[in-house]
Write an enzyme that holds these catalytic residues in place. Sequence first.
Site, PDB file in Angstrom:
ATOM      1  N   HIS A  51       0.825  -1.221   0.000  1.00  0.00           N
ATOM      2  CA  HIS A  51       0.000   0.000   0.000  1.00  0.00           C
ATOM      3  C   HIS A  51       0.855   1.265   0.000  1.00  0.00           C
ATOM      4  O   HIS A  51       0.418   2.323   0.451  1.00  0.00           O
ATOM      5  CB  HIS A  51      -0.958   0.026   1.198  1.00  0.00           C
ATOM      6  CG  HIS A  51      -1.760  -1.223   1.364  1.00  0.00           C
ATOM      7  ND1 HIS A  51      -2.901  -1.466   0.638  1.00  0.00           N
ATOM      8  CD2 HIS A  51      -1.562  -2.310   2.153  1.00  0.00           C
ATOM      9  CE1 HIS A  51      -3.401  -2.646   0.984  1.00  0.00           C
ATOM     10  NE2 HIS A  51      -2.598  -3.178   1.887  1.00  0.00           N
TER      11      HIS A  51
ATOM     12  N   SER B 294      14.700  21.095 -16.647  1.00  0.00           N
ATOM     13  CA  SER B 294      13.529  21.949 -16.812  1.00  0.00           C
ATOM     14  C   SER B 294      13.922  23.213 -17.555  1.00  0.00           C
ATOM     15  O   SER B 294      15.022  23.741 -17.378  1.00  0.00           O
ATOM     16  CB  SER B 294      12.947  22.317 -15.443  1.00  0.00           C
ATOM     17  OG  SER B 294      12.034  23.400 -15.554  1.00  0.00           O
TER      18      SER B 294
ATOM     19  N   LYS C 259      16.134  21.260 -11.498  1.00  0.00           N
ATOM     20  CA  LYS C 259      15.406  20.023 -11.777  1.00  0.00           C
ATOM     21  C   LYS C 259      16.259  18.983 -12.496  1.00  0.00           C
ATOM     22  O   LYS C 259      17.070  19.294 -13.353  1.00  0.00           O
ATOM     23  CB  LYS C 259      14.152  20.308 -12.626  1.00  0.00           C
ATOM     24  CG  LYS C 259      13.069  21.094 -11.936  1.00  0.00           C
ATOM     25  CD  LYS C 259      12.499  20.380 -10.739  1.00  0.00           C
ATOM     26  CE  LYS C 259      11.731  19.126 -11.108  1.00  0.00           C
ATOM     27  NZ  LYS C 259      10.552  19.397 -11.944  1.00  0.00           N
TER      28      LYS C 259
ATOM     29  N   GLU D  51       9.338   7.980 -17.072  1.00  0.00           N
ATOM     30  CA  GLU D  51       7.978   8.492 -17.269  1.00  0.00           C
ATOM     31  C   GLU D  51       7.458   8.168 -18.663  1.00  0.00           C
ATOM     32  O   GLU D  51       6.277   7.825 -18.841  1.00  0.00           O
ATOM     33  CB  GLU D  51       7.959   9.999 -17.022  1.00  0.00           C
ATOM     34  CG  GLU D  51       8.159  10.380 -15.565  1.00  0.00           C
ATOM     35  CD  GLU D  51       8.308  11.865 -15.346  1.00  0.00           C
ATOM     36  OE1 GLU D  51       8.376  12.264 -14.171  1.00  0.00           O
ATOM     37  OE2 GLU D  51       8.374  12.635 -16.339  1.00  0.00           O
TER      38      GLU D  51
END
Length: 461
Positions: A155, A276, A282, A289
């Site tokens: 979980h 970024s 970043k 992804e």
Amino acid sequence: MKLWGGRFAKKTDKLVEDFHSSISFDQRLYKQDIMGSVAHAAMLGKQGIISQEEADVLVAGLKTILQDIEAGQVHFEVDAEDIHMNVEKILTERVGEVGKKLHTARSRNDQIALDVRMYLKEEIKEITGLLLHLQEVLLDLADQHVHTVMPGYTHLQKAQPITLAHHLMAYFQMFSRDMDRLHDCYRRTDVMPLGSGALAGTTFQIDREFVKEQLGFAAITANSLDGVSDRDFAVEFCAAGALIMMHLSRFSEEVILWSSHEFRFITLDDGFSTGSSIMPQKKNPDVAELVRGKTGRVYGDLMGLLTALKGLPLAYNKDMQEDKEALFDAIDTVKKCLLVFAPMIETMKVNEKIMRQGVTGGFINATDAADYLAARNVPFRQAHEIVGRLVLYCEQAGKSLEELSMEELKDFSPLFGEDVYEKISPEKCVEARNVPGGPAPAAVKAAISKGRLYVHAFKER
């Protein structure tokens, strides 16, 4: 004039030409189409259906076309519809009237079924190789981290201590099942449909076994209707591909989480990260992804192919032209993702100290405390309740289980002894789970050894 134009008194509308043509995507089958035609022409000559001299002319012409295509010297035409008719048209232009004999005793229906099977066989072999490489990367990384303790989750909450090696080997097992599925798919794809004709075979005395041997197939299709009208092998590949992508996507999600500042379990290599345009600090896990995002494409390919086939009567229907784009996209997507995923994992830095720190807090050793009591003849449900109350007490006192004094522990059960502190240390919690498939270093080393044997055996197939 169309190769099938004898029946028609009017040219095909330009809109229909564009809509009907498949050369924009099925041209990638040129090699399979030509090699299938070479074997077919050789068989026609061997059987005396055409003369041996004519067969030799056809074979030589086809091989020259293949060389020219690979040299970039051939332009395919939309009005020739597909790869089969483009090749036949070029052949006839080069060798004359004998080129028109190539299509004796076959149909585009069994021709395309052959081409797709030949193409998919090659692609399955390539994808299998990519998966094997990823598995080797996982085995090598697991070897390095047999003792790297980290939290295991359920979980997405800290559950029990494991090792990074154990975690990586879970994905090794998933990819092993993917390998087995691809192997099964290959076996069902490795069946030759040529000789099925349009749907009812042919009146010519062809030798299907000869063509099968020439093209390296294991068997021939047993029913001409089935040979031209089913694409279940393509569906099966898309299903196997969807499962590969699902496993890659789950792994990607963990890479994304682990590389975040909140986790910091890993640091991705600069070569497999992006930045970024506005935030200079970043470092984004874009590869992971994109793999996660591209998974949906392969799911869509599978559903699109299933839907295209679901209501088709026997035998061939033009709907089946839709099989190739879905299949090609699934193949391309799986290959691209595997190609970039393995080096991303291979080059990432594991932050072992932070992983070890992650084991503290969250009462990750609570089950071991319960097991400690159960080993002293306390029924496990009762032990579970005792430790549950201990956890509640710790939360209220702002302590961890290992920070409790012996006096505090004995308030909950007189069976706690000094050895409990060692038993509930993360390292001992892991070592104690020395069962086949467990996270103990000895068990994981055995799993890695078996994994290497699996990879070696697959390479030998």
